[in-house]
Scaffold this motif. Structure first.
Motif, PDB file in Angstrom:
ATOM      1  N   ASN A  53     -10.757   6.696 -13.043  1.00 44.79           N
ATOM      2  CA  ASN A  53     -11.091   5.279 -12.862  1.00 44.79           C
ATOM      3  C   ASN A  53     -11.745   5.007 -11.504  1.00 44.79           C
ATOM      4  OD1 ASN A  53     -10.277   4.271 -15.382  1.00 44.79           O
ATOM      5  ND2 ASN A  53      -8.138   4.172 -14.735  1.00 44.79           N
ATOM      6  N   VAL A  54     -12.698   5.853 -11.142  1.00 45.64           N
ATOM      7  CA  VAL A  54     -13.454   5.660  -9.904  1.00 45.64           C
ATOM      8  C   VAL A  54     -14.363   4.452 -10.093  1.00 45.64           C
ATOM      9  CG1 VAL A  54     -15.121   6.707  -8.327  1.00 45.64           C
ATOM     10  CG2 VAL A  54     -13.356   8.118  -9.398  1.00 45.64           C
ATOM     11  N   ASP A  55     -14.364   3.531  -9.135  1.00 45.50           N
ATOM     12  CA  ASP A  55     -15.145   2.297  -9.317  1.00 45.50           C
ATOM     13  C   ASP A  55     -16.478   2.315  -8.568  1.00 45.50           C
ATOM     14  OD1 ASP A  55     -14.230   2.073  -6.758  1.00 45.50           O
ATOM     15  OD2 ASP A  55     -13.132   0.201  -7.053  1.00 45.50           O
ATOM     16  N   SER A  56     -16.937   3.491  -8.166  1.00 44.77           N
ATOM     17  CA  SER A  56     -18.256   3.635  -7.557  1.00 44.77           C
ATOM     18  C   SER A  56     -18.972   4.802  -8.220  1.00 44.77           C
ATOM     19  CB  SER A  56     -18.133   3.874  -6.048  1.00 44.77           C
ATOM     20  OG  SER A  56     -17.520   5.123  -5.793  1.00 44.77           O
ATOM     21  N   CYS A  74       0.831  -1.210   0.000  1.00 51.09           N
ATOM     22  CA  CYS A  74       0.000   0.000   0.000  1.00 51.09           C
ATOM     23  C   CYS A  74       0.862   1.256   0.000  1.00 51.09           C
ATOM     24  CB  CYS A  74      -0.949  -0.008   1.188  1.00 51.09           C
ATOM     25  SG  CYS A  74      -2.263  -1.241   1.062  1.00 51.09           S
ATOM     26  N   ARG A  75       1.953   1.244   0.768  1.00 50.63           N
ATOM     27  CA  ARG A  75       2.847   2.407   0.768  1.00 50.63           C
ATOM     28  C   ARG A  75       3.476   2.611  -0.604  1.00 50.63           C
ATOM     29  NH1 ARG A  75       4.141   0.247   5.870  1.00 50.63           N
ATOM     30  NH2 ARG A  75       6.064  -0.722   5.066  1.00 50.63           N
ATOM     31  N   ILE A  76       3.829   1.518  -1.274  1.00 48.19           N
ATOM     32  CA  ILE A  76       4.386   1.619  -2.624  1.00 48.19           C
ATOM     33  C   ILE A  76       3.369   2.254  -3.570  1.00 48.19           C
ATOM     34  CG2 ILE A  76       5.045   0.247  -4.645  1.00 48.19           C
ATOM     35  CD1 ILE A  76       6.447  -1.678  -2.687  1.00 48.19           C
ATOM     36  N   LYS A 133       1.061   6.808  -6.651  1.00 52.86           N
ATOM     37  CA  LYS A 133      -0.068   7.711  -6.852  1.00 52.86           C
ATOM     38  C   LYS A 133       0.362   9.158  -6.690  1.00 52.86           C
ATOM     39  CE  LYS A 133      -4.531   8.632  -7.205  1.00 52.86           C
ATOM     40  NZ  LYS A 133      -5.287   8.401  -8.459  1.00 52.86           N
ATOM     41  N   GLU A 134       1.289   9.399  -5.795  1.00 47.05           N
ATOM     42  CA  GLU A 134       1.775  10.759  -5.556  1.00 47.05           C
ATOM     43  C   GLU A 134       2.377  11.370  -6.813  1.00 47.05           C
ATOM     44  OE1 GLU A 134       5.082  13.000  -2.686  1.00 47.05           O
ATOM     45  OE2 GLU A 134       4.474  10.929  -2.257  1.00 47.05           O
ATOM     46  N   ARG A 168      -6.981   3.123  -6.091  1.00 53.01           N
ATOM     47  CA  ARG A 168      -6.219   4.332  -6.393  1.00 53.01           C
ATOM     48  C   ARG A 168      -6.350   4.760  -7.847  1.00 53.01           C
ATOM     49  NH1 ARG A 168      -4.280   1.292  -2.519  1.00 53.01           N
ATOM     50  NH2 ARG A 168      -3.199   2.209  -0.716  1.00 53.01           N
ATOM     51  N   GLY A 169      -7.263   4.127  -8.576  1.00 54.19           N
ATOM     52  CA  GLY A 169      -7.471   4.492  -9.978  1.00 54.19           C
ATOM     53  C   GLY A 169      -6.371   4.024 -10.904  1.00 54.19           C
TER      54      GLY A 169
END
Length: 597
Positions: A480-483, A92-94, A99-100, A152-153
């Motif tokens: 790429n929002v999945d909701s 998750c940190r990766i 994402k940053e 995270r898209g």
């Protein structure tokens, strides 16, 4: 470090073209058009840097995440519940780090060397997860990685090392489920390792079975073939027996190329039969073949390792390519042009050898990579891929900072691969806004796609200009929002005249017409009393117990970070509303205040 394009564009002889008149003519039309583009930007900006606002809306930005020997991930071993949690937190940190910097595609090494990182009915577990080959980690790492990327898209492509298996010395540790035990006929010794023999017709079927297993059981966005080729010293490869049996007096080099193409074709069809929207790609050697003026010095895809990668594009059995262009100068630019001229309308995303920036490798200067970035973007090669994650994360020569602050300032959608379906999904319906328990939320009705049904994602745009320009990457606030909903930052809602738009995007990359919302919230939050004083150049902040501070724009993106100081420089920021936050280890952060510039 600023990129100075003149060193490449205005003086092409620095690439040693001046000594070769024909080669210079060959490059001239590309350099001239790029020069016009660049000088127009420079004249408009009055600076020696590209306009970051020209960042394209569609561009594959990929990173190879290596699990072999845990080079990139995982460093923690999943031998206990605490170990599983540490391994998952590490991933998750990766992904947060990627994402940053607006990376949108993760190439996760899924088949390592005849072993895998998911519960397979075909091959054993790789030892990178637990430290012991064949030992299950107690969870499904591939399923976990897919979910976390999609949160995270990002797209996740399962990266499969195709032909090499494992060291001869490690064969006994691989157990009875290794390919050497289950399909010994397909394996040959070469040097100190076992390899699959592409000359055996069943090798293609075996590799296709792995592709079929992954495509059927996981919501991956792509399957990526690495080392889908003969080894480096192919002349000594031990395939004389299969050549006698199946060669049919064909030229051996042609026969080998046909073998590799058969493997690629069989694997491609297996994926498409399961899920036609899964992108199928490979990473061929970065020089396809010798060029008329630029030899490959016996290291190329076509002759040296028998990869007809441009033929795969021509036949339509690859959706995209990631050629491993780990070179610079004349070993890079002419061959990049060759890939573009033979892409057959499909994305070619050059892989860049950023590990050469490391002082422990070749200690390249940053400009060697930044020139390649701008050049490949000018050729519309549809993106870039970085080998590998650790060298990006370590910010060698400031590459991570350059990408975040200059080259990838805004999100981007991965390149579309829509040769099998170019019909966009329906426009989302009923776009509206609401305030729910002190939270501001955008909501909309689901879209439907012609092939994927409701398996669509959504892109959200916002701007103080109405209607929102959805062609501009600077207006993308979520991809790429999945909701069918998106919480909106409180400080964003405080701005005047914000308009929104939402589009649906299918798994092939086709984007719908936008649903639009022309105005923002009538009950805007009151941020008075929480603003920090500044003089447009520096900002005064209260004393904090934190090593760093971050400036976040109204879109929720970190636009600047700096070591903690009571005075933060903000002169480089554009006009707008910003939040300033602390930034500590493991991503811990807390609100300090707002300021308007």
């Amino acid at each position: 470090m600023a990129f100075v394009p003149e060193t490449f564009i205005l003086y092409p002889e620095k690439l040693n073209f001046a000594s070769d008149k024909a080669a210079y003519t060959y490059m001239k039309r590309y350099i001239f058009s790029l020069y016009i583009c660049i000088t127009g930007c420079l004249a408009a900006m009055g600076t020696q840097r590209f306009d970051p606002l020209s960042s394209p809306k569609r561009e594959t930005r990929a990173v190879w995440l290596t699990t072999f020997s845990s080079l990139d991930w995982p460093k923690n071993k999943a031998t206990s519940p605490a170990g599983i949690k540490a391994q998952q937190d590490e991933l998750c940190r990766i992904l947060d780090r990627l994402k940053e910097v607006n990376i949108n595609t993760v190439l996760l090494q899924t088949r390592v060397r005849g072993s895998v990182i998911y519960p397979s009915a075909i091959e054993p577990w790789d030892g990178c997860l637990t430290g012991t080959p064949g030992r299950a980690p107690g969870y499904d790492p591939l399923a976990f990685a897919v979910r976390e990327c999609h949160k995270r898209g990002m797209e996740l492509h399962a990266w499969l090392v195709a032909i090499p298996c494992f060291k001869i010395s490690a064969a006994t540790r691989m157990g009875n489920r290794s390919v050497l035990k289950t399909h010994p006929k397909l394996c040959v010794r070469h040097g100190d390792s076992w390899y699959l023999d592409p000359g055996q017709p069943e090798t293609a079927d075996y590799l296709a079975s792995l592709c079929r297993e992954i495509a059927a059981n996981y919501d991956v966005d792509g399957i990526h073939f690495d080392y889908i080729r003969y080894p480096e010293n192919a002349a000594k490869f031990n395939d004389a027996s299969s050549y006698r049996k199946y060669g049919k007096r064909q030229n051996k080099a042609d026969w080998r190329r046909d073998n590799m193409t058969r493997c690629v074709r069989t694997m491609y069809r297996a994926v498409k039969a399961a899920k036609p929207w899964v992108k199928v790609s490979s990473s061929p050697v970065g020089k396809f073949s010798d060029l008329s003026r630029y030899p490959s010095y016996n290291w190329n895809a076509y002759s040296a390792v028998h990869q007809d990668a441009q033929g795969w594009l021509r036949e339509g059995i690859q959706d995209m390519l990631f050629p491993m262009m780990y070179f610079r100068g004349n070993h890079f630019y002419p061959f990049a042009i060759d890939w573009k001229e033979n892409d057959y309308g499909r994305p070619v995303v050059p892989g860049l050898g950023i590990y050469f920036l490391s002082p422990q490798e070749k200690d390249w200067p940053l400009e060697d990579i930044t020139r390649e970035l701008y050049f490949t973007r000018s050729l519309d090669l549809r993106g870039q891929a970085f080998f590998r994650y650790a060298y990006l994360n370590d910010n060698h020569k400031g590459l991570f900072d350059f990408l975040k602050d200059v080259y990838y300032p805004f999100p981007a959608l991965p390149s579309a691969c829509n040769s099998q379906d170019s019909i966009p999904p329906e426009r989302p319906g009923n776009l509206h806004k609401s305030r729910e328990a002190q939270t501001y939320v955008l909501r909309w009705s689901p879209s439907v796609d012609n092939l994927c049904g409701k398996d669509v994602r959504y892109n959200v745009y916002a701007s103080q200009t109405s209607p929102v320009d959805i062609a501009s990457a600077r207006n993308l606030i979520a991809v790429n929002v999945d909701s069918c909903s998106l919480p909106i930052n409180e400080e964003f809602c405080a701005l005047n005249g914000i308009s929104f738009a939402v589009t649906a995007i299918d798994r092939f990359g086709n984007e719908s017409e936008p649903a639009r919302l022309p105005s923002g919230w009538s009950d805007k939050p009151n941020l008075s009393g929480r603003f920090l004083p500044h003089d447009s150049q520096t900002l005064d902040i209260p004393e904090q117990d934190s090593p760093y501070v971050a400036v976040v724009d109204a879109y929720g993106r970190i636009v600047s970070t700096a070591p903690y100081s009571r005075r933060v420089r903000i002169g480089h920021l554009a006009k707008g509303l910003y939040e300033i936050r602390t930034l500590a280890k493991k991503g811990r952060s807390k609100h300090i205040g707002y300021f308007i510039k």
